[in-house]
Motif scaffolding. Structure first.
Motif, PDB file in Angstrom:
ATOM      1  N   GLU A 265     -24.393   6.003  32.525  1.00 18.53           N
ATOM      2  CA  GLU A 265     -24.548   5.917  31.070  1.00 18.53           C
ATOM      3  C   GLU A 265     -25.409   4.728  30.680  1.00 18.53           C
ATOM      4  O   GLU A 265     -26.107   4.762  29.665  1.00 18.53           O
ATOM      5  CB  GLU A 265     -23.184   5.816  30.388  1.00 18.53           C
ATOM      6  CG  GLU A 265     -23.282   5.855  28.862  1.00 18.53           C
ATOM      7  CD  GLU A 265     -21.934   5.863  28.171  1.00 18.53           C
ATOM      8  OE1 GLU A 265     -21.906   5.650  26.949  1.00 18.53           O
ATOM      9  OE2 GLU A 265     -20.917   6.076  28.850  1.00 18.53           O
TER      10      GLU A 265
ATOM     11  N   THR B 103     -30.370   7.002  33.376  1.00 22.63           N
ATOM     12  CA  THR B 103     -29.352   6.994  32.326  1.00 22.63           C
ATOM     13  C   THR B 103     -29.283   8.337  31.600  1.00 22.63           C
ATOM     14  O   THR B 103     -29.069   8.396  30.399  1.00 22.63           O
ATOM     15  CB  THR B 103     -29.599   5.838  31.337  1.00 22.63           C
ATOM     16  OG1 THR B 103     -30.978   5.869  30.905  1.00 22.63           O
ATOM     17  CG2 THR B 103     -29.317   4.494  31.994  1.00 22.63           C
TER      18      THR B 103
ATOM     19  N   ARG C 120     -26.199  12.245  23.148  1.00 23.14           N
ATOM     20  CA  ARG C 120     -25.479  10.981  22.931  1.00 23.14           C
ATOM     21  C   ARG C 120     -24.058  11.187  22.422  1.00 23.14           C
ATOM     22  O   ARG C 120     -23.244  10.265  22.483  1.00 23.14           O
ATOM     23  CB  ARG C 120     -26.248  10.092  21.959  1.00 23.14           C
ATOM     24  CG  ARG C 120     -27.437   9.398  22.597  1.00 23.14           C
ATOM     25  CD  ARG C 120     -28.139   8.494  21.616  1.00 23.14           C
ATOM     26  NE  ARG C 120     -27.336   7.337  21.248  1.00 23.14           N
ATOM     27  CZ  ARG C 120     -27.499   6.653  20.128  1.00 23.14           C
ATOM     28  NH1 ARG C 120     -28.414   7.027  19.259  1.00 23.14           N
ATOM     29  NH2 ARG C 120     -26.750   5.605  19.868  1.00 23.14           N
TER      30      ARG C 120
ATOM     31  N   GLY D  44     -21.861  10.097  24.969  1.00 22.88           N
ATOM     32  CA  GLY D  44     -21.948   8.691  25.360  1.00 22.88           C
ATOM     33  C   GLY D  44     -23.109   8.038  24.649  1.00 22.88           C
ATOM     34  O   GLY D  44     -24.241   8.527  24.705  1.00 22.88           O
TER      35      GLY D  44
ATOM     36  N   TYR E 149     -26.746   7.119  26.544  1.00 19.72           N
ATOM     37  CA  TYR E 149     -27.584   8.025  27.322  1.00 19.72           C
ATOM     38  C   TYR E 149     -28.999   8.078  26.743  1.00 19.72           C
ATOM     39  O   TYR E 149     -29.198   8.095  25.532  1.00 19.72           O
ATOM     40  CB  TYR E 149     -26.999   9.441  27.338  1.00 19.72           C
ATOM     41  CG  TYR E 149     -25.744   9.573  28.167  1.00 19.72           C
ATOM     42  CD1 TYR E 149     -25.720   9.146  29.492  1.00 19.72           C
ATOM     43  CD2 TYR E 149     -24.587  10.145  27.641  1.00 19.72           C
ATOM     44  CE1 TYR E 149     -24.581   9.271  30.257  1.00 19.72           C
ATOM     45  CE2 TYR E 149     -23.435  10.275  28.402  1.00 19.72           C
ATOM     46  CZ  TYR E 149     -23.435   9.838  29.708  1.00 19.72           C
ATOM     47  OH  TYR E 149     -22.306   9.963  30.472  1.00 19.72           O
TER      48      TYR E 149
END
Length: 237
Positions: free
Chosen positions: A191, A204, A210, A213, A216
Motif C-alpha cells: 500500500e 504500490t 483507493r 486503501g 494506493y
C-alpha cells in the motif's frame, strides 16, 4: 525470454535526475501525470521502471511503447514473461488479468516481441556514491549483487525465477544486499513504498482503487541527499 542483454549497465546521470517508477500495469495516464508533477525534463532526466509495464490497466500497449523513448529503461517483470510466453505459443498457467493481448494484431505482436528485447533482468547504474540496482522482484537470500548478475548472465532458471516472481522481500528478514548502494524493486503489491535495509520497494498497486486503501497509486522515487524520496500519484476512489 529473448533479451538483448541480461544486465543493462549505465553511467551516472551528471545532467539531471534519475527517477524510478513502480509497476505501471497499463496505467499510462498516471505515469504521464507523475512526470508532469515532477517537472521531468526528457533532455536531462531518466526513468527506470521496475517492470510489469503491462496487464491489469487499460493501456498496456502504450505502456510497453514507453521503451521507444531514449530516456526510459525497464527490467522484465513476471507479466512481461507471461506476455512473451503467450506470444511464443506457450501461455503461462499463471496468466493474470491480461485479456488485452488476445486482441493484438500480428504487427502488434511482432512489435511487442521487439520491444521486449530492450528489457533486461537487471539494471546497474554506476554512481560515485555506489551502484544503484534495479530488478523486478528480488534475489536469492544468500546471493549478493554480483552473484545474482552472474547467474542471470548464464540464464540460471532459479535466478530468473527470483528476479521476476519472488516475494521474499515481504516475507523475509531485512537485509543489505552486498554490492549495491540501493536496490529498487517492484512486484510486492504494497500500500505504501517500503525500505528494508538498502532495498526499496515501490510497487504500490496502481491497479487498486483507493477505496481499498488511501495510499494506493503509482509511486516514483529518486535519491536525494543520500536517501530515497517518494512521490505517489494516488489512484481515484
Amino acid at each position: 525470454m529473448n533479451l538483448n542483454e541480461s544486465t543493462l549497465v549505465l553511467a551516472e546521470n551528471e545532467l539531471g535526475v534519475d527517477y524510478f517508477v513502480g509497476d505501471i500495469h497499463g496505467s499510462i495516464e498516471s505515469f504521464w501525470r507523475g512526470l508532469d508533477s515532477l517537472n521531468f525534463d526528457p533532455d536531462k532526466d531518466r526513468v527506470f521502471s521496475v517492470g510489469d509495464l503491462v496487464d491489469r490497466g487499460q493501456s498496456s500497449m502504450e505502456s510497453l511503447r514507453l521503451l521507444h523513448n531514449p530516456w526510459f529503461f525497464a527490467v522484465a517483470g513476471n507479466h512481461e514473461r507471461m506476455l512473451y510466453e503467450y506470444l511464443k505459443g506457450n501461455p503461462s498457467k499463471r496468466s493474470i488479468e491480461n485479456n488485452w493481448r488476445y486482441s493484438l494484431s500480428i504487427d502488434e505482436k511482432h512489435e511487442c516481441l521487439e520491444l521486449m528485447r530492450l528489457l533486461s533482468w537487471i539494471i546497474e547504474i554506476k554512481n560515485t556514491s555506489g551502484i544503484v540496482g534495479v530488478t523486478h522482484a528480488y534475489l536469492p537470500e544468500r546471493a549478493n549483487w554480483n552473484q545474482f548478475k552472474a547467474g542471470l548472465g548464464s540464464s540460471d532458471s532459479e535466478m530468473i525465477e527470483h528476479a521476476t516472481w519472488s516475494r521474499a522481500f515481504v516475507s523475509g528478514e531485512e537485509r543489505n544486499v552486498e554490492g549495491v548502494k540501493w536496490l529498487f524493486i517492484g512486484h510486492q503489491g504494497l500500500e505504501k513504498p517500503m525500505i528494508k535495509g538498502n532495498v526499496v520497494c515501490i510497487d504500490t498497486c496502481v491497479h487498486i482503487l483507493r477505496r481499498y486503501g488511501d495510499s494506493y497509486g503509482l509511486t516514483f522515487s529518486y535519491v536525494s541527499e543520500g536517501a530515497p524520496r517518494f512521490h505517489t500519484i494516488y489512484n481515484p476512489k
